[in-house]
Design a protein around this motif. Structure first.
Motif, PDB file in Angstrom:
ATOM      1  N   THR A   1      35.081   1.206 -17.058  1.00  0.00           N
ATOM      2  CA  THR A   1      35.704  -0.331 -17.508  1.00  0.00           C
ATOM      3  C   THR A   1      35.051  -1.582 -16.786  1.00  0.00           C
ATOM      4  N   TYR A   2      34.316  -2.479 -17.757  1.00  0.00           N
ATOM      5  CA  TYR A   2      34.145  -3.230 -17.041  1.00  0.00           C
ATOM      6  C   TYR A   2      35.090  -4.702 -17.912  1.00  0.00           C
ATOM      7  N   GLY A   3      35.439  -5.505 -16.898  1.00  0.00           N
ATOM      8  CA  GLY A   3      36.574  -6.794 -17.512  1.00  0.00           C
ATOM      9  C   GLY A   3      35.815  -8.073 -17.049  1.00  0.00           C
ATOM     10  N   PHE A   4      35.873  -9.019 -18.296  1.00  0.00           N
ATOM     11  CA  PHE A   4      35.139  -9.954 -17.284  1.00  0.00           C
ATOM     12  C   PHE A   4      35.655 -11.952 -18.231  1.00  0.00           C
ATOM     13  N   TYR A   5      35.837 -12.560 -17.646  1.00  0.00           N
ATOM     14  CA  TYR A   5      36.006 -13.583 -18.525  1.00  0.00           C
ATOM     15  C   TYR A   5      35.164 -14.587 -18.672  1.00  0.00           C
TER      16      TYR A   5
ATOM     17  N   LYS B   1      37.137  -2.416  -8.386  1.00  0.00           N
ATOM     18  CA  LYS B   1      35.586  -3.107  -7.496  1.00  0.00           C
ATOM     19  C   LYS B   1      35.231  -4.011  -8.234  1.00  0.00           C
ATOM     20  N   VAL B   2      35.292  -5.591  -7.660  1.00  0.00           N
ATOM     21  CA  VAL B   2      34.688  -6.506  -7.513  1.00  0.00           C
ATOM     22  C   VAL B   2      33.215  -6.554  -7.584  1.00  0.00           C
ATOM     23  N   VAL B   3      32.771  -7.451  -9.045  1.00  0.00           N
ATOM     24  CA  VAL B   3      31.070  -7.078  -9.535  1.00  0.00           C
ATOM     25  C   VAL B   3      30.236  -8.143 -10.258  1.00  0.00           C
ATOM     26  N   ASP B   4      29.939  -8.548  -9.921  1.00  0.00           N
ATOM     27  CA  ASP B   4      29.385  -9.607 -11.025  1.00  0.00           C
ATOM     28  C   ASP B   4      27.983  -8.891 -12.320  1.00  0.00           C
ATOM     29  N   PHE B   5      28.789  -9.710 -13.283  1.00  0.00           N
ATOM     30  CA  PHE B   5      28.611  -9.120 -14.769  1.00  0.00           C
ATOM     31  C   PHE B   5      27.366 -10.066 -15.314  1.00  0.00           C
ATOM     32  N   ASP B   6      26.748  -9.753 -14.908  1.00  0.00           N
ATOM     33  CA  ASP B   6      25.270 -11.221 -15.333  1.00  0.00           C
ATOM     34  C   ASP B   6      25.691 -12.671 -15.512  1.00  0.00           C
ATOM     35  N   GLY B   7      26.281 -13.281 -13.940  1.00  0.00           N
ATOM     36  CA  GLY B   7      26.375 -13.794 -13.667  1.00  0.00           C
ATOM     37  C   GLY B   7      27.762 -14.034 -13.781  1.00  0.00           C
TER      38      GLY B   7
END
Length: 315
Positions: free
Chosen positions: A299-303, A270-276
């Motif tokens: 698991t979360y992944g973000f750039y 799922k695509v989510v917002d992680f602290d903006g």
């Protein structure tokens, strides 16, 4: 006589103040945060319960299938007995009569009713309506068919209202006791990032070389791990990339854990917002045949643009 009259005036004002103050005081909600009480007429409930259960009673695997929320229907005339429960959903149509009509008239403004009649609005929410730490949601449409349509079309939004509230409750509970400020500062100084660490977690692995930190607690067993990697192309972030990187540190440190999948249990993305930030969230099940154990993972992944890193956070 004047003294007596003045005494009674002050006494009356005092009593009035106590009454007003008492009315404004709200007690803490009580009961399970995994149950949602649905206040609805029996005819409306019968018409839309399948759609509403599909939206809210979503299954997670632990690895046994379990609903994230359980719905319990109550009639409108039972509302006074449940106003201290944490999750309440009022479900109705503008054509309702009797107690439900009175309830909707009390909860919805004229502007809200006008938007509902035009099918421009359907879902309303309010925190701490009748008790502290409570989520009240109102879902109303002009008729049952429109109500059913809106539930189907906005099922994710309906779920997110209660899921986000439940997560915020968990967050407050986790940090209701001491927090490890020194460890948080150490993570920032050594690795350039930090997280809030509850009092009962300890460092299992901390490696700048592997770009990996693993924090654990026992009784009950919980963990948090972070992996980070500097990248030239942030578009490499994907479900496959996250699973590949996760598998590498799981193989190194988790003594036989692996991601379990079959025809029913899969890794959900799922695509989510992680602290903006744009982020990918994975939900799945891990298993360990050696220790005969298993359970859910997320698991979360973000750039992160400021340091050109992709972060993988695993819980």
């Amino acid at each position: 006589m004047k003294k007596t009259l003045r005494f009674y005036c002050f006494a009356a004002i005092g009593i009035l103040f106590i009454l007003l103050f008492s009315c404004s005081m709200k007690r803490e909600s009580i009961g399970s945060h995994n149950k949602i009480i649905v206040v609805a007429d029996s005819t409306v409930w019968a018409a839309v319960q399948d759609e509403l259960k599909a939206a809210l009673e979503r299954i997670t695997y632990t690895p046994q299938p379990e609903p994230i929320f359980t719905l319990l229907q109550k009639n409108p005339d039972e509302l006074n007995r449940i106003t201290r429960l944490p999750n309440i959903l009022i479900l109705g149509e503008l054509q309702s009569q009797g107690e439900m009509k009175k309830l909707l008239d009390k909860l919805l403004s004229k502007e809200s009713v006008a938007r509902i009649e035009k099918d421009e609005a359907f879902l309303f929410q309010k925190k701490d309506a009748w008790a502290l730490d409570q989520m009240l949601a109102v879902m109303a449409s002009r008729d049952v068919e429109t109500l059913k349509k809106n539930i189907l079309e906005q099922s994710d939004k309906i779920f997110d209202v209660f899921d986000a509230f439940n997560e915020s409750k968990t967050f407050r509970t986790i940090f209701s006791q001491l927090e490890q400020k020194d460890l948080e500062s150490t993570l920032m100084s050594e690795h350039g990032w930090s997280v809030r660490v509850p009092h009962d977690y300890h460092v299992a692995v901390d490696s700048s070389e592997l770009r990996y930190v693993w924090l654990r607690r026992f009784s009950p067993q919980r963990w948090f791990s972070a992996y980070w990697e500097q990248v030239d192309d942030p578009s490499v972030l994907s479900k496959e990339w996250l699973l590949q990187k996760r598998a590498a540190f799981v193989k190194e440190f988790y003594d036989g854990d692996y991601v379990y999948q079959d025809t029913l249990i899969t890794v959900r993305e799922k695509v989510v917002d992680f602290d903006g930030r744009y982020a990918i969230r994975l939900d799945g099940v891990w298993q360990n045949d050696k220790h005969v154990m298993g359970g859910p993972f997320r698991t979360y992944g973000f750039y992160n643009e400021s340091d050109a890193r992709i972060y993988l956070l695993d819980i």
